[in-house]
Structure formats: structure tokens, C-alpha cells
Design a protein around this motif. Structure first.
Motif, PDB file in Angstrom:
ATOM      1  N   PHE A  14       0.970  -1.315  -0.006  1.00  0.00           N
ATOM      2  CA  PHE A  14       0.019   0.292  -0.500  1.00  0.00           C
ATOM      3  C   PHE A  14       0.743   1.204   0.062  1.00  0.00           C
ATOM      4  N   GLU A  15       2.248   0.809   0.758  1.00  0.00           N
ATOM      5  CA  GLU A  15       2.501   1.939   0.689  1.00  0.00           C
ATOM      6  C   GLU A  15       4.107   2.201  -0.214  1.00  0.00           C
ATOM      7  N   ILE A  16       4.578   1.160  -0.517  1.00  0.00           N
ATOM      8  CA  ILE A  16       5.610   0.838  -1.143  1.00  0.00           C
ATOM      9  C   ILE A  16       5.567   2.182  -2.958  1.00  0.00           C
ATOM     10  N   ASN A  17       4.884   2.273  -3.438  1.00  0.00           N
ATOM     11  CA  ASN A  17       4.943   3.138  -4.535  1.00  0.00           C
ATOM     12  C   ASN A  17       4.862   4.284  -3.829  1.00  0.00           C
ATOM     13  N   LYS A  18       4.945   4.799  -2.708  1.00  0.00           N
ATOM     14  CA  LYS A  18       5.037   6.776  -2.245  1.00  0.00           C
ATOM     15  C   LYS A  18       6.489   6.840  -1.632  1.00  0.00           C
ATOM     16  N   VAL A  19       7.213   5.489  -1.555  1.00  0.00           N
ATOM     17  CA  VAL A  19       8.092   5.620  -0.696  1.00  0.00           C
ATOM     18  C   VAL A  19       9.133   6.608  -1.164  1.00  0.00           C
ATOM     19  N   GLN A  20       9.880   7.125  -0.684  1.00  0.00           N
ATOM     20  CA  GLN A  20      11.600   7.523  -1.333  1.00  0.00           C
ATOM     21  C   GLN A  20      12.273   7.399  -0.535  1.00  0.00           C
ATOM     22  N   PHE A  21      13.371   6.542  -0.655  1.00  0.00           N
ATOM     23  CA  PHE A  21      14.214   6.854   0.700  1.00  0.00           C
ATOM     24  C   PHE A  21      15.579   7.328  -0.312  1.00  0.00           C
ATOM     25  N   ALA A  22      15.840   8.281   0.282  1.00  0.00           N
ATOM     26  CA  ALA A  22      17.269   8.920   0.304  1.00  0.00           C
ATOM     27  C   ALA A  22      17.840   9.115   1.143  1.00  0.00           C
ATOM     28  N   THR A  23      19.546   9.664   0.897  1.00  0.00           N
ATOM     29  CA  THR A  23      20.305   9.744   1.845  1.00  0.00           C
ATOM     30  C   THR A  23      19.475  10.561   2.619  1.00  0.00           C
ATOM     31  N   ASP A  24      19.032  12.196   2.394  1.00  0.00           N
ATOM     32  CA  ASP A  24      19.137  12.911   2.665  1.00  0.00           C
ATOM     33  C   ASP A  24      17.762  13.479   3.641  1.00  0.00           C
ATOM     34  N   GLN A  25      17.326  11.668   3.493  1.00  0.00           N
ATOM     35  CA  GLN A  25      16.123  11.259   4.872  1.00  0.00           C
ATOM     36  C   GLN A  25      16.469  10.139   5.681  1.00  0.00           C
ATOM     37  N   ILE A  26      17.466   9.977   5.441  1.00  0.00           N
ATOM     38  CA  ILE A  26      17.986   8.743   6.469  1.00  0.00           C
ATOM     39  C   ILE A  26      17.773   8.852   8.271  1.00  0.00           C
ATOM     40  N   ILE A  27      17.558  10.044   8.236  1.00  0.00           N
ATOM     41  CA  ILE A  27      17.680  10.263   9.856  1.00  0.00           C
ATOM     42  C   ILE A  27      16.065  10.173  10.240  1.00  0.00           C
ATOM     43  N   GLY A  28      15.391  10.494   8.973  1.00  0.00           N
ATOM     44  CA  GLY A  28      13.639  10.721   9.619  1.00  0.00           C
ATOM     45  C   GLY A  28      13.689   8.626   8.952  1.00  0.00           C
ATOM     46  N   ASP A  29      13.568   8.252   8.412  1.00  0.00           N
ATOM     47  CA  ASP A  29      13.369   6.868   8.457  1.00  0.00           C
ATOM     48  C   ASP A  29      13.863   6.212   9.555  1.00  0.00           C
ATOM     49  N   ALA A  30      15.619   6.261  10.253  1.00  0.00           N
ATOM     50  CA  ALA A  30      15.120   6.234  11.664  1.00  0.00           C
ATOM     51  C   ALA A  30      14.742   6.171  12.384  1.00  0.00           C
ATOM     52  N   LEU A  31      14.081   7.245  12.438  1.00  0.00           N
ATOM     53  CA  LEU A  31      13.631   7.547  13.144  1.00  0.00           C
ATOM     54  C   LEU A  31      12.041   7.000  13.614  1.00  0.00           C
ATOM     55  N   ALA A  32      11.629   6.666  12.359  1.00  0.00           N
ATOM     56  CA  ALA A  32      10.559   6.125  11.966  1.00  0.00           C
ATOM     57  C   ALA A  32      10.181   4.675  12.616  1.00  0.00           C
ATOM     58  N   PHE A  33      12.097   4.112  12.573  1.00  0.00           N
ATOM     59  CA  PHE A  33      11.554   2.523  12.527  1.00  0.00           C
ATOM     60  C   PHE A  33      12.242   2.445  14.071  1.00  0.00           C
ATOM     61  N   LEU A  34      12.486   3.645  14.852  1.00  0.00           N
ATOM     62  CA  LEU A  34      12.529   3.538  16.150  1.00  0.00           C
ATOM     63  C   LEU A  34      11.195   3.964  16.838  1.00  0.00           C
ATOM     64  N   THR A  35      10.304   4.843  16.313  1.00  0.00           N
ATOM     65  CA  THR A  35       8.671   4.261  17.117  1.00  0.00           C
ATOM     66  C   THR A  35       8.002   3.155  16.333  1.00  0.00           C
ATOM     67  N   ALA A  36       8.549   2.203  15.397  1.00  0.00           N
ATOM     68  CA  ALA A  36       8.082   1.118  15.296  1.00  0.00           C
ATOM     69  C   ALA A  36       8.389   0.464  16.821  1.00  0.00           C
ATOM     70  N   ILE A  37       9.567   0.067  17.516  1.00  0.00           N
ATOM     71  CA  ILE A  37       9.945  -0.320  18.324  1.00  0.00           C
ATOM     72  C   ILE A  37       9.694  -0.319  19.816  1.00  0.00           C
ATOM     73  N   PHE A  38       9.221   1.286  20.079  1.00  0.00           N
ATOM     74  CA  PHE A  38       8.783   1.171  21.218  1.00  0.00           C
ATOM     75  C   PHE A  38       6.888   1.418  21.141  1.00  0.00           C
ATOM     76  N   MET A  39       7.076   1.724  19.728  1.00  0.00           N
ATOM     77  CA  MET A  39       4.785   1.090  19.549  1.00  0.00           C
ATOM     78  C   MET A  39       4.738  -0.249  20.319  1.00  0.00           C
ATOM     79  N   ALA A  40       5.322  -0.434  19.947  1.00  0.00           N
ATOM     80  CA  ALA A  40       6.049  -2.510  20.253  1.00  0.00           C
ATOM     81  C   ALA A  40       5.945  -2.944  21.937  1.00  0.00           C
ATOM     82  N   THR A  41       6.961  -1.993  22.075  1.00  0.00           N
ATOM     83  CA  THR A  41       7.232  -2.492  23.581  1.00  0.00           C
ATOM     84  C   THR A  41       6.485  -1.786  24.210  1.00  0.00           C
ATOM     85  N   CYS A  42       5.208  -0.624  24.029  1.00  0.00           N
ATOM     86  CA  CYS A  42       4.006  -0.173  24.486  1.00  0.00           C
ATOM     87  C   CYS A  42       3.043  -1.192  24.764  1.00  0.00           C
ATOM     88  N   MET A  43       2.954  -1.597  24.077  1.00  0.00           N
ATOM     89  CA  MET A  43       2.012  -2.478  23.262  1.00  0.00           C
ATOM     90  C   MET A  43       1.909  -4.339  24.074  1.00  0.00           C
TER      91      MET A  43
END
Length: 321
Positions: free
Chosen positions: A161-190
Motif C-alpha cells: 500500500f505504501e511502497i509506491n509512495k516511498v522515497q528512500f534518499a540519503t537526506d531522509q535517513i535520519i527520519g527513516d531511522a526515527l520512524a523505525f525506532l517509532t515501531a520499536i517503542f510502539m511494540a514495547t508499549c503494547m
């Protein structure tokens, strides 16, 4: 009478899981509507300010709810288990749960400023995978074949659903890492909410969660947002409505479902949230939703059906492991 009881007994044994499943599906409506409501609120204030106002309003609601419950028990001969003195371990678990919730909200909002929405949605949705892995590796849970296949199908559908909208770029690597950490903390909370349900009610857990989030955001909010308060009555209406509908009702039902069914099943079912959020955005803002989006939604639903119909739907605390 005996025949009637024998007839009803199998149905009653499925009641907790059924109630938890219904609560979870009802929770998906306000949770999926939250992004669209936040977008409306952002006409006047930022996303972090919206989260803060949602949290303190919900804290008041759950504090009043807990106060009424305490008064009711005081007037009766019952003594609820959560009225016993808190142990140090329980306080640590409550603080960890609230901190995990506040952290993933901050990381989510921060990641949106560093990368695009599709990347955040894709990476934060990996929380279902982390919940399953943590349950397997840390708590020794075993998932049946239907759950594993359902998880794979639902996760692939959400990614598609999201893959055609995704744009991985070097200037977005920090944001991507933060989103990845978001998933870890969401799982921890549940996972922590699921464990806390063996000792505390939903309203108590939500009081700690919203209260800690409020205290967490209060000192840092002036550094994150230029404007903290909406300037119109309509702005306040959307904030209050979002606090009551999305935070109290939506997140409250989500927390309640974790007392009835496994966190792994809850996490997989939440994979429908981004698709539902897009549908609400289509209805409210006329944002484009194409045929491919509807197909991926159907794929996610198939995966959720397999997971919901698996034996893993039974809450882990009901199993002897």
C-alpha cells in the motif's frame, strides 16, 4: 436446565476473545480518523501540540473515571486488586509503559519533519513484526501456522500500500531511522500494556499513559512548536473532539482489547489503520485512493482474518507457558 448450560458453555468460553476483537475493530475507527483530525488541527497548531492537548484532556477524563471507581469500591465491601500497595516492579512497569508511549509519539512527530509520510507509515507499521518477535524470543510464545501466514500477508499488503509512495534518499535517513525506532517503542508499549492488565484496569493504565505523556511533553513543547494554543473555537472543538474520540475512546478500546486477546493479534490488526486513514482522508479531503489501494486493503483484511481465526488470538496470560 443442564442441557441449556451445556449448550451455552462453549459460547461463554469464547466471550473474552470475541469482546476483545470487537473492541479492537471499533477502536480502528477513531484511531484511523486521528491523522485527518490532526491535519485539520494543524491549520492552527502543530502535531506535537495536538498530541499534548489530547494527552492532558484524556488524563483528566481517566482521572475522574478512576476517582469514581475508587469511590464506588470504597462504598462497597469489595477490594479491587489494584487498590493494594504498588510494588516497585509495578511502578517501574507503569513508568516504562508511559515513557514508551510518549517516546513513540515524539519520534513519530519528529520523523514526519525529516522524511515523507509514506516512509513513516511503512517503517512504523513494522511494530507488528517486533511484537511477534518479542513474544517469540522473550516470552516463549508459539504461533500457529495461520497466524504466521496471516502476519506475512497483512504485512505484505500494508507494505504494498505504501511502497509506491516511498522515497528512500540519503537526506531522509535520519527520519527513516526515527520512524523505525517509532515501531520499536510502539511494540514495547503494547507488550507492556498487555502485561499490566494482569494487575490494573484499562482506565488506570490509560491514566498513567496519558499522564506521563503530558508530563513528558510539557517541558519540551515550547522548543518544538511555535504556537501552543489554537486561536479559534473551531480549533478547540477539533482538539477536544480528538481527545475524547481518538484518545479516550480509540486508544482506550485498544488498551482494553489487549486485556482480552494477544498483543500479536492486536498489532497485526492495526495494519489496517494506514489504509483506513487514507480512506478517511479520501472522504474528508478528497485525497486520491486508487484501485491498487483497495486491492492492498483487501489483502490486509485477508491477513487479519487468518490471524484473528488462529489459535494465537487467545491472550497469552490465559496460556500456561
Amino acid at each position: 436446565m443442564t442441557i441449556k448450560q451445556a449448550f451455552l458453555q462453549p459460547k461463554l468460553s469464547f466471550t473474552p476473545a470475541l469482546v476483545g476483537t470487537l473492541s479492537l475493530f471499533f477502536a480502528l475507527i477513531p484511531i484511523s480518523l486521528a491523522p485527518s483530525l490532526t491535519k485539520l488541527c494543524q491549520l492552527e497548531i502543530g502535531a506535537n501540540a495536538v498530541v499534548f492537548h489530547r494527552s492532558w484532556i484524556a488524563t483528566i477524563v481517566f482521572a475522574v473515571w478512576n476517582g469514581l471507581e475508587a469511590f464506588r469500591y470504597q462504598q462497597s465491601d469489595d477490594r479491587a486488586i489494584e487498590h493494594k500497595p504498588l510494588t516497585r516492579q509495578e511502578i517501574c512497569l507503569l513508568l516504562a509503559m508511559g515513557t514508551a508511549a510518549a517516546t513513540y509519539l515524539l519520534l513519530w512527530a519528529w520523523s514526519l519533519s525529516q522524511t515523507n509520510v509514506a516512509n513513516v507509515a511503512l517503517l512504523s507499521n513494522l511494530n507488528s513484526l517486533f511484537v511477534a518477535l518479542a513474544g517469540y524470543l522473550l516470552f516463549g510464545r508459539r504461533f500457529d501456522y495461520r497466524f504466521v501466514v496471516g502476519l506475512a500477508i497483512a504485512l505484505l499488503g500494508a507494505i504494498a500500500f505504501e511502497i509506491n509512495k516511498v522515497q528512500f534518499a540519503t537526506d531522509q535517513i535520519i527520519g527513516d531511522a526515527l520512524a523505525f525506532l517509532t515501531a520499536i517503542f510502539m511494540a514495547t508499549c503494547m507488550l507492556l500494556i498487555e502485561r499490566l492488565h494482569s494487575r490494573f484496569s484499562t482506565q488506570t493504565i490509560m491514566l498513567w499513559r496519558c499522564g506521563i505523556t503530558t508530563m513528558f511533553l510539557l517541558p519540551v513543547l515550547p522548543f518544538l512548536e511555535d504556537r501552543l494554543l489554537p486561536y479559534s473555537s473551531m480549533g478547540w472543538f477539533f482538539i477536544i473532539f480528538q481527545a475524547l474520540f481518538c484518545q479516550v475512546l480509540g486508544q482506550g478500546l485498544l488498551a482494553y482489547s489487549l486485556s482480552r486477546i494477544s498483543s500479536g493479534v492486536v498489532a497485526v490488526t492495526l495494519l489496517a489503520e494506514p489504509v483506513l486513514a487514507s480512506i478517511f482522508a479520501w472522504l474528508i479531503f478528497s485525497e486520491e485512493v486508487g484501485l491498487f489501494d483497495w486491492i492492498t486493503f483487501a489483502v490486509v483484511l485477508v491477513g487479519i482474518y487468518l490471524v484473528q481465526s488462529s489459535k494465537s488470538v487467545v491472550k497469552a496470560t490465559d496460556e500456561k507457558s
